[in-house]
Design a protein around this motif. Structure first.
Motif, PDB file in Angstrom:
ATOM      1  N   ALA A 116       1.310  -4.681  19.080  1.00  0.00           N
ATOM      2  CA  ALA A 116      -0.080  -3.702  19.158  1.00  0.00           C
ATOM      3  C   ALA A 116      -1.111  -3.710  19.637  1.00  0.00           C
ATOM      4  CB  ALA A 116      -0.711  -5.601  18.265  1.00  0.00           C
ATOM      5  N   ALA A 117      -0.978  -4.014  21.151  1.00  0.00           N
ATOM      6  CA  ALA A 117      -1.376  -3.705  22.412  1.00  0.00           C
ATOM      7  C   ALA A 117      -1.980  -2.155  22.471  1.00  0.00           C
ATOM      8  CB  ALA A 117      -0.164  -3.921  23.833  1.00  0.00           C
ATOM      9  N   PRO A 118      -1.356  -1.297  22.102  1.00  0.00           N
ATOM     10  CA  PRO A 118      -1.619   0.327  22.524  1.00  0.00           C
ATOM     11  C   PRO A 118      -3.065   0.000  21.420  1.00  0.00           C
ATOM     12  CG  PRO A 118       0.955   0.420  22.176  1.00  0.00           C
ATOM     13  CD  PRO A 118       0.060  -1.415  22.062  1.00  0.00           C
ATOM     14  N   PHE A 119      -2.237   0.129  20.140  1.00  0.00           N
ATOM     15  CA  PHE A 119      -3.453   0.020  18.989  1.00  0.00           C
ATOM     16  C   PHE A 119      -5.058  -0.825  19.705  1.00  0.00           C
ATOM     17  CE2 PHE A 119      -5.850  -2.288  16.015  1.00  0.00           C
ATOM     18  CZ  PHE A 119      -6.468  -0.401  15.284  1.00  0.00           C
ATOM     19  N   ALA A 120      -4.762  -2.025  20.332  1.00  0.00           N
ATOM     20  CA  ALA A 120      -5.682  -2.347  20.877  1.00  0.00           C
ATOM     21  C   ALA A 120      -6.803  -2.033  21.341  1.00  0.00           C
ATOM     22  CB  ALA A 120      -5.258  -4.562  20.879  1.00  0.00           C
ATOM     23  N   ALA A 121      -5.207  -1.454  22.817  1.00  0.00           N
ATOM     24  CA  ALA A 121      -6.122  -1.210  23.668  1.00  0.00           C
ATOM     25  C   ALA A 121      -6.685   0.088  23.465  1.00  0.00           C
ATOM     26  CB  ALA A 121      -5.429  -0.918  24.751  1.00  0.00           C
ATOM     27  N   THR A 141      -6.264  -7.849  30.738  1.00  0.00           N
ATOM     28  CA  THR A 141      -6.810  -7.986  29.717  1.00  0.00           C
ATOM     29  C   THR A 141      -7.363  -6.432  29.163  1.00  0.00           C
ATOM     30  OG1 THR A 141      -8.812  -7.991  30.820  1.00  0.00           O
ATOM     31  CG2 THR A 141      -7.922 -10.048  30.542  1.00  0.00           C
ATOM     32  N   GLU A 142      -7.510  -4.930  29.770  1.00  0.00           N
ATOM     33  CA  GLU A 142      -7.611  -4.483  28.590  1.00  0.00           C
ATOM     34  C   GLU A 142      -6.416  -3.578  28.225  1.00  0.00           C
ATOM     35  OE1 GLU A 142      -9.479  -1.106  27.386  1.00  0.00           O
ATOM     36  OE2 GLU A 142     -10.260  -2.813  28.485  1.00  0.00           O
ATOM     37  N   GLU A 143      -5.112  -3.850  28.202  1.00  0.00           N
ATOM     38  CA  GLU A 143      -3.778  -3.597  28.222  1.00  0.00           C
ATOM     39  C   GLU A 143      -3.082  -4.299  27.078  1.00  0.00           C
ATOM     40  OE1 GLU A 143      -2.342  -2.751  31.963  1.00  0.00           O
ATOM     41  OE2 GLU A 143      -2.562  -0.790  31.927  1.00  0.00           O
ATOM     42  N   ASP A 200       5.488  -2.040  29.008  1.00  0.00           N
ATOM     43  CA  ASP A 200       5.475  -2.348  30.446  1.00  0.00           C
ATOM     44  C   ASP A 200       5.883  -4.255  30.650  1.00  0.00           C
ATOM     45  OD1 ASP A 200       4.554  -2.652  32.934  1.00  0.00           O
ATOM     46  OD2 ASP A 200       2.111  -3.031  32.567  1.00  0.00           O
ATOM     47  N   ASP A 201       6.622  -4.133  31.556  1.00  0.00           N
ATOM     48  CA  ASP A 201       6.938  -5.437  31.262  1.00  0.00           C
ATOM     49  C   ASP A 201       6.600  -6.677  32.267  1.00  0.00           C
ATOM     50  OD1 ASP A 201       9.070  -6.059  29.405  1.00  0.00           O
ATOM     51  OD2 ASP A 201      10.759  -5.189  30.268  1.00  0.00           O
ATOM     52  N   ASN A 202       5.698  -5.841  32.797  1.00  0.00           N
ATOM     53  CA  ASN A 202       4.877  -6.295  34.495  1.00  0.00           C
ATOM     54  C   ASN A 202       4.101  -7.633  34.396  1.00  0.00           C
ATOM     55  OD1 ASN A 202       2.684  -6.176  36.378  1.00  0.00           O
ATOM     56  ND2 ASN A 202       2.296  -4.553  36.410  1.00  0.00           N
ATOM     57  N   PRO A 203       4.099  -8.723  33.831  1.00  0.00           N
ATOM     58  CA  PRO A 203       3.115  -9.618  33.759  1.00  0.00           C
ATOM     59  C   PRO A 203       1.951 -10.068  34.455  1.00  0.00           C
ATOM     60  CG  PRO A 203       4.701 -10.273  35.471  1.00  0.00           C
ATOM     61  CD  PRO A 203       5.113  -8.720  35.206  1.00  0.00           C
ATOM     62  N   ASP A 204       2.132  -8.838  34.980  1.00  0.00           N
ATOM     63  CA  ASP A 204       0.165  -9.180  35.208  1.00  0.00           C
ATOM     64  C   ASP A 204      -0.308  -7.776  34.470  1.00  0.00           C
ATOM     65  OD1 ASP A 204       0.894 -10.585  37.711  1.00  0.00           O
ATOM     66  OD2 ASP A 204       1.287  -9.241  38.713  1.00  0.00           O
ATOM     67  N   THR A 205      -0.558  -7.275  33.358  1.00  0.00           N
ATOM     68  CA  THR A 205      -0.798  -7.012  32.546  1.00  0.00           C
ATOM     69  C   THR A 205      -2.728  -7.288  32.325  1.00  0.00           C
ATOM     70  OG1 THR A 205       0.924  -6.466  31.152  1.00  0.00           O
ATOM     71  CG2 THR A 205      -1.268  -5.557  30.239  1.00  0.00           C
TER      72      THR A 205
END
Length: 154
Positions: free
Chosen positions: A115-120, A9-11, A2-7
């Protein structure tokens, strides 16, 4: 990714920072660092959250510029849309105190998007980060050299 800058914190993936000092007389800026940073960002490996250039003058005075306040190379300018400017003035003071007079430092705050998918997933499972760290490459090289020396001695 996702290139959305408004990601939310959960993601978010883990966020790190690096400070790279270029001592006086050893500054060889060719644009290669900017090209590599742009490549990492464009490939989705990282997302730049803040990028700052700090100069510590010979008299100890400090100048700090956000990357969008500098005549930066095109590769870095392309990252401006991702920059969130998370560093505060107090951070600049602390970082500059560690610098040698006459040096320039680049400060990069970045999200490890890989690492975002793993962290989420870990957060959704109720997990929370209780420790993290980095092993300096010099320590790894020393460990490998010590292991090789042991093998040669046997």
């Amino acid at each position: 990714m996702d290139d959305n800058p408004d990601t939310t914190t959960e993601e978010l993936g883990p966020v790190d920072y690096v400070v790279i000092e270029f001592p006086a007389g050893q500054q060889n800026f060719t644009g290669e660092v900017a090209e590599e940073l742009a490549r990492l960002s464009e490939s989705g490996v990282i997302r730049v959250l803040d990028l700052l250039i700090i100069s510590k003058n010979a008299d100890g005075s400090v100048d700090a510029l956000e990357i969008d306040d500098t005549p930066a190379v095109d590769e870095i300018r392309a990252l401006e849309t991702d920059i969130a400017e998370v560093l505060a003035a107090e951070d600049v003071e602390l970082l500059a105190a560690a610098m040698e007079p006459g040096s320039v430092a680049g400060v990069l705050v970045f999200e490890n998007r890989w690492a975002a998918p793993f962290a989420a997933a870990a957060r959704r499972a109720g997990g929370q980060l209780i420790a993290n760290g980095r092993i300096p490459i010099q320590a790894i090289a020393a460990s490998i050299e010590a292991e090789l020396a042991l093998e040669e001695g046997n």
